[in-house]
Design a protein around this motif. Sequence first.
Motif, PDB file in Angstrom:
ATOM      1  N   THR A 278       4.369 -13.129   7.620  1.00  0.00           N
ATOM      2  CA  THR A 278       5.406 -12.357   6.937  1.00  0.00           C
ATOM      3  C   THR A 278       5.171 -10.865   7.101  1.00  0.00           C
ATOM      4  O   THR A 278       6.122 -10.080   7.155  1.00  0.00           O
ATOM      5  N   VAL A 279       3.918 -10.464   7.195  1.00  0.00           N
ATOM      6  CA  VAL A 279       3.607  -9.049   7.403  1.00  0.00           C
ATOM      7  C   VAL A 279       4.046  -8.612   8.799  1.00  0.00           C
ATOM      8  O   VAL A 279       4.651  -7.554   8.984  1.00  0.00           O
ATOM      9  N   VAL A 280       3.743  -9.451   9.815  1.00  0.00           N
ATOM     10  CA  VAL A 280       4.145  -9.129  11.181  1.00  0.00           C
ATOM     11  C   VAL A 280       5.666  -9.122  11.291  1.00  0.00           C
ATOM     12  O   VAL A 280       6.260  -8.272  11.967  1.00  0.00           O
ATOM     13  N   ARG A 281       6.310 -10.065  10.628  1.00  0.00           N
ATOM     14  CA  ARG A 281       7.776 -10.088  10.646  1.00  0.00           C
ATOM     15  C   ARG A 281       8.334  -8.817  10.017  1.00  0.00           C
ATOM     16  O   ARG A 281       9.326  -8.253  10.492  1.00  0.00           O
ATOM     17  N   ASN A 282       7.691  -8.343   8.959  1.00  0.00           N
ATOM     18  CA  ASN A 282       8.122  -7.090   8.341  1.00  0.00           C
ATOM     19  C   ASN A 282       7.959  -5.920   9.306  1.00  0.00           C
ATOM     20  O   ASN A 282       8.791  -5.017   9.357  1.00  0.00           O
ATOM     21  N   GLU A 283       6.900  -5.968  10.122  1.00  0.00           N
ATOM     22  CA  GLU A 283       6.701  -4.924  11.136  1.00  0.00           C
ATOM     23  C   GLU A 283       7.834  -4.969  12.158  1.00  0.00           C
ATOM     24  O   GLU A 283       8.351  -3.929  12.589  1.00  0.00           O
ATOM     25  N   LEU A 284       8.243  -6.186  12.554  1.00  0.00           N
ATOM     26  CA  LEU A 284       9.382  -6.343  13.449  1.00  0.00           C
ATOM     27  C   LEU A 284      10.636  -5.745  12.820  1.00  0.00           C
ATOM     28  O   LEU A 284      11.405  -5.026  13.483  1.00  0.00           O
TER      29      LEU A 284
ATOM     30  N   SER B 275      -7.992  -1.933  -2.434  1.00  0.00           N
ATOM     31  CA  SER B 275      -7.311  -1.630  -3.687  1.00  0.00           C
ATOM     32  C   SER B 275      -6.493  -2.826  -4.165  1.00  0.00           C
ATOM     33  O   SER B 275      -6.137  -3.728  -3.404  1.00  0.00           O
ATOM     34  N   ARG B 276      -6.144  -2.800  -5.437  1.00  0.00           N
ATOM     35  CA  ARG B 276      -5.415  -3.919  -6.029  1.00  0.00           C
ATOM     36  C   ARG B 276      -4.008  -4.070  -5.449  1.00  0.00           C
ATOM     37  O   ARG B 276      -3.562  -5.177  -5.163  1.00  0.00           O
ATOM     38  N   VAL B 277      -3.305  -2.952  -5.326  1.00  0.00           N
ATOM     39  CA  VAL B 277      -1.934  -3.021  -4.819  1.00  0.00           C
ATOM     40  C   VAL B 277      -1.919  -3.563  -3.396  1.00  0.00           C
ATOM     41  O   VAL B 277      -1.090  -4.409  -3.033  1.00  0.00           O
ATOM     42  N   TRP B 278      -2.829  -3.061  -2.561  1.00  0.00           N
ATOM     43  CA  TRP B 278      -2.875  -3.530  -1.178  1.00  0.00           C
ATOM     44  C   TRP B 278      -3.163  -5.027  -1.127  1.00  0.00           C
ATOM     45  O   TRP B 278      -2.502  -5.795  -0.418  1.00  0.00           O
ATOM     46  N   LYS B 279      -4.179  -5.479  -1.864  1.00  0.00           N
ATOM     47  CA  LYS B 279      -4.537  -6.894  -1.835  1.00  0.00           C
ATOM     48  C   LYS B 279      -3.387  -7.770  -2.316  1.00  0.00           C
ATOM     49  O   LYS B 279      -3.109  -8.822  -1.735  1.00  0.00           O
ATOM     50  N   ARG B 280      -2.724  -7.324  -3.373  1.00  0.00           N
ATOM     51  CA  ARG B 280      -1.654  -8.149  -3.949  1.00  0.00           C
ATOM     52  C   ARG B 280      -0.447  -8.227  -3.000  1.00  0.00           C
ATOM     53  O   ARG B 280       0.015  -9.315  -2.638  1.00  0.00           O
ATOM     54  N   LEU B 281       0.078  -7.074  -2.585  1.00  0.00           N
ATOM     55  CA  LEU B 281       1.327  -7.078  -1.836  1.00  0.00           C
ATOM     56  C   LEU B 281       1.138  -7.447  -0.373  1.00  0.00           C
ATOM     57  O   LEU B 281       1.995  -8.104   0.221  1.00  0.00           O
ATOM     58  N   ARG B 282       0.031  -7.028   0.207  1.00  0.00           N
ATOM     59  CA  ARG B 282      -0.184  -7.288   1.633  1.00  0.00           C
ATOM     60  C   ARG B 282      -0.927  -8.595   1.870  1.00  0.00           C
ATOM     61  O   ARG B 282      -0.545  -9.401   2.705  1.00  0.00           O
ATOM     62  N   GLU B 283      -1.998  -8.820   1.116  1.00  0.00           N
ATOM     63  CA  GLU B 283      -2.860  -9.954   1.370  1.00  0.00           C
ATOM     64  C   GLU B 283      -2.379 -11.237   0.701  1.00  0.00           C
ATOM     65  O   GLU B 283      -2.095 -12.224   1.358  1.00  0.00           O
ATOM     66  N   THR B 284      -2.293 -11.189  -0.614  1.00  0.00           N
ATOM     67  CA  THR B 284      -2.017 -12.414  -1.367  1.00  0.00           C
ATOM     68  C   THR B 284      -0.568 -12.860  -1.229  1.00  0.00           C
ATOM     69  O   THR B 284      -0.284 -14.009  -0.899  1.00  0.00           O
TER      70      THR B 284
ATOM     71  N   GLY C 198       1.847 -11.368   0.790  1.00  0.00           N
ATOM     72  CA  GLY C 198       2.457 -11.153   2.101  1.00  0.00           C
ATOM     73  C   GLY C 198       3.830 -10.518   2.025  1.00  0.00           C
ATOM     74  O   GLY C 198       4.694 -10.751   2.863  1.00  0.00           O
ATOM     75  N   LEU C 199       4.038  -9.657   1.022  1.00  0.00           N
ATOM     76  CA  LEU C 199       5.357  -9.066   0.789  1.00  0.00           C
ATOM     77  C   LEU C 199       5.597  -7.803   1.600  1.00  0.00           C
ATOM     78  O   LEU C 199       6.736  -7.485   1.934  1.00  0.00           O
ATOM     79  N   ALA C 200       4.528  -7.050   1.865  1.00  0.00           N
ATOM     80  CA  ALA C 200       4.715  -5.693   2.363  1.00  0.00           C
ATOM     81  C   ALA C 200       3.876  -5.430   3.597  1.00  0.00           C
ATOM     82  O   ALA C 200       2.752  -5.920   3.722  1.00  0.00           O
ATOM     83  N   TYR C 201       4.432  -4.641   4.503  1.00  0.00           N
ATOM     84  CA  TYR C 201       3.649  -4.166   5.642  1.00  0.00           C
ATOM     85  C   TYR C 201       2.699  -3.061   5.194  1.00  0.00           C
ATOM     86  O   TYR C 201       1.567  -2.968   5.639  1.00  0.00           O
ATOM     87  N   GLY C 202       3.160  -2.200   4.326  1.00  0.00           N
ATOM     88  CA  GLY C 202       2.325  -1.141   3.772  1.00  0.00           C
ATOM     89  C   GLY C 202       2.545  -1.035   2.286  1.00  0.00           C
ATOM     90  O   GLY C 202       3.656  -1.261   1.794  1.00  0.00           O
ATOM     91  N   ALA C 203       1.510  -0.708   1.537  1.00  0.00           N
ATOM     92  CA  ALA C 203       1.629  -0.549   0.088  1.00  0.00           C
ATOM     93  C   ALA C 203       0.457   0.278  -0.401  1.00  0.00           C
ATOM     94  O   ALA C 203      -0.649   0.177   0.138  1.00  0.00           O
ATOM     95  N   GLY C 204       0.681   1.100  -1.419  1.00  0.00           N
ATOM     96  CA  GLY C 204      -0.406   1.907  -1.945  1.00  0.00           C
ATOM     97  C   GLY C 204       0.031   2.816  -3.071  1.00  0.00           C
ATOM     98  O   GLY C 204       1.191   2.806  -3.489  1.00  0.00           O
TER      99      GLY C 204
ATOM    100  N   GLU D 196      12.943  -6.608  -4.166  1.00  0.00           N
ATOM    101  CA  GLU D 196      12.822  -6.777  -5.615  1.00  0.00           C
ATOM    102  C   GLU D 196      11.483  -7.405  -5.973  1.00  0.00           C
ATOM    103  O   GLU D 196      10.850  -7.027  -6.968  1.00  0.00           O
ATOM    104  N   ALA D 197      11.027  -8.366  -5.165  1.00  0.00           N
ATOM    105  CA  ALA D 197       9.717  -8.982  -5.419  1.00  0.00           C
ATOM    106  C   ALA D 197       8.598  -7.969  -5.242  1.00  0.00           C
ATOM    107  O   ALA D 197       7.625  -7.947  -5.997  1.00  0.00           O
ATOM    108  N   ALA D 198       8.726  -7.090  -4.224  1.00  0.00           N
ATOM    109  CA  ALA D 198       7.713  -6.059  -4.001  1.00  0.00           C
ATOM    110  C   ALA D 198       7.692  -5.064  -5.156  1.00  0.00           C
ATOM    111  O   ALA D 198       6.615  -4.637  -5.615  1.00  0.00           O
TER     112      ALA D 198
END
Length: 908
Positions: free
Chosen positions: A161-167, A768-777, A779-785, A811-813
């Motif tokens: 989902t992260v790669v798709r967001n990059e696309l 960081s918490r935001v990065w782990k949540r949105l990017r890792e866990t 898979g909502l965001a390509y970048g977050a901080g 909205e989920a992000a």
Amino acid sequence: MMHLKRSVLAISALFLLGSGPLLAAPGKAAAPATLEAQAGGFSSYVLPNGFRIILAPFPAAANVRIELLVKTGSKLEGYGETGMAHLLEHMLFKSAGPRKDIKSDLTALGASWNGTTNAERTNYFETVAAEPDKVDAAIRIEADRFIRASFTKEHLASEMTVVRNELERNDSDAGSLVMRALQRQSYFWHGYSRPTIGARSDIEDAPFSALQAFHKKHYRPDNAALIVSGNFDAARVLALAGKLFAEARNPASPKITSWTREEARATTNRSELTLPAGKTIAASAWKLPGMTERETYALDLASSAICAEDWGSLRKELVLERKLAVSAYCGTQIQSDYSLLIASASAGKDADAEALSAALRGHLEKAAANGISAEQLERARQNELTAWERLESDHETLAPLLSQAELGGDWRLFFWQRDMVKAVTLAEANAALKKWLVAVNRSDVLLRHADGVSAPEIGKATPAAGLVRGKTWAPVAKSADPIPTSVGELARATQKITLDGDKARAALISRRTQGNLAWVVLANDYGNEATLSGRRAACAMGNNLLAYGGAGLSRDQLSAKLEALQAEWSLGLGGIVLEAPRQNIDAALDILLAAWAAPALPVNEFERIKSASIASLEAALKNPGNVAATQSGLRFDNYPAGHPLQPRPLEQQLAESRAVTLADATACVNDFAGIGHVRLAMVGAFTPQDVSATWSKIARLPAARIPYARVRDVAVPTTVDTTPIRISMPEKPNASITGAALLAMTDESPDFPALRIAVKILGGDADSRVWKRLRETDGLAYGAGVSLAGSSFEPRSRVTLQASAASDKSEAALAALQEELVRALKEGFTEQEVSRAKKAWAEERKNMLRAEKSFAGTLAQGLYTGHDYAWVAQYDAKIARLSTAEVNAALRKYLQDAPIVWAIGRGN
């Protein structure tokens, strides 16, 4: 490109990747690495399994760059595998052997790291301090990544989902869409036709087993190399790398190679795109031979006379003379098998695309037919050789070029390419232009019929071995003073020099720099609140215009003189920034001071600057993220009307830009270009007497007509409309999500260091918490901080939470950002999190110490804010002493009740 991310290793053996390089039999001693080649002070070694180790020592460097190069990219992807090389790059930042998260291990080293994928290769690289233990640790990480990668189905589901967001981010960018279409049109059979990001269907639907199979085929020791550059113990690195990577074995199947070649066809291809981009773009490409052909470098040099930004003919005709475009660009893209000369031009949304395209390709082909002069060739040659000289003190820029040469067949091509630059003749340069820049070798228009026309034939590539065999090159790296080991050392090295009371102050760091470069920053503070009010657009254009010639010199002539002195520079109302070899600094500064004192202010450049400003704002109005961010800033507007710092709607900015005249811009230059309040910073082999002598030149310039007084910011607004902002526009697959708050504090406030660490834990880095949540866990965001911008004077600092996500996930992000903030305020941070963030801050500061290029800018800024290196050392000491209770208290004190404006700009 891979960015920071972290995930958890799945325990189940069912999903472990078992298809990477095979391990050697246990207990069997590895054969030593064999010396393969030496050149320019560098060397390469080969292990019995075919793995190559390339060492590029730079004894004066303060750090070490380690790159794992795997020679596979999008050109070797098969049917259904598009984007797989790039997706695999993301996967290999996951777990490996005993490592739960490679990114966290790299972050713990204080490394600057990343990974990239292109048509030719995938690479993973990090830069660490020149400390043997850290270098060893980084090499061990790369060995584990290469030999023991253990990504899982769960990792793929999250990262897909992260790669798709990059696309989707690329699909939102008009320039990216144009270049990808040009890429597809330029190659009929070859894998270069495929964009590295891949097809959405392959990204979403490729099974995990296919990714495993791709990894097994390509990640093998005879298809990879380790490149180490910087300040390291070569014997130690070779011994460790040889031992670790010798464990890898090649599978029984042969290595995947590419034998597909393009057929020579007399064709002109065309593709058209229609989308709401807010601009018009035309682009053309001419196919050229690959990296090992002398002809390619002949055309690359010759094209400078057409393509150079300052003196090339393309920009002059299309932008300045005919005013068909607001920007025009061309340049060569040199790759192993084939190369391209790419040209593009952009204009406003109402421009005639057909006329723009015809003018673009017509200029290139006519200029090629006419040829270039000996003077133009020598200017281009000298610029290239100057760039090569800069590499002698910049191993982090040089190492990727060694990597690129290795992909061409031999890393020593790096030196051979420089030989080609020196050797190309005028006859060769003009012959290459006439041969390759022809309509039947171009991609941009429909196929046309013509009798008796044939396209130039690209033969088989010249083997790299014959080009470098038996040749030697002088060492590249040069000596310099050791890089400072602490901020305190820089503070002690800083000399404050009295010049002219409050009118001018100076600071100096005297040192023998890498490459004997020197830096001068002449910061000129100008204007005051009353005289700057209502003149933002006019003075911005005047500021840009100031650099386009002066003292009787055109921009081309000014640039030529400074190129001859190997100078990099900028000039504006705010002063001069100059980098050049120490022996050339005085002459270069004299030229810039003369141009500043008597600017040319050419009308054609003004019209180009104005058109570019209008086109940029028109495009911004078509971007929902820009519109939402602008509306968010307006919520905090409590400024007097016309105040220089007041935020303005995009529509107002556009109207102001359209209304600006040359007289308006010239008035700004006349009012503010003289000496106001000077901050002079110098770094290099200078003495205090050199600083005084430099000031004596500056002091001869006329004073500004308008006296300087710092523009004071206003207090934080007492009431803010926090109604959520939602901007939707059609055909925008990517969304920008932000939350902004203003805080009544400065960076001198006692709580500021604690809040800085709180923000870092919440969203400031890969752990960081935001990065782990949105990017890792999730898979909502390509970048977050989360970021904190401190004010140095009035108490008006800003905290921003942000994420980039697919429009349907916006909205989920947003909810995830809000939830992480609420959780932090409620639960606080742990001792472990605070300790980790403080250590990461200290490591990041070390990276700052290694960037000599930044020292002068920091000195100049310190003369303005008082935040010199001594202040920075005290600030870091405060951070080191922070307790967990202080960090949590600062977060709650400033963000518990702060009004936050949340905004989403997305597609509908």
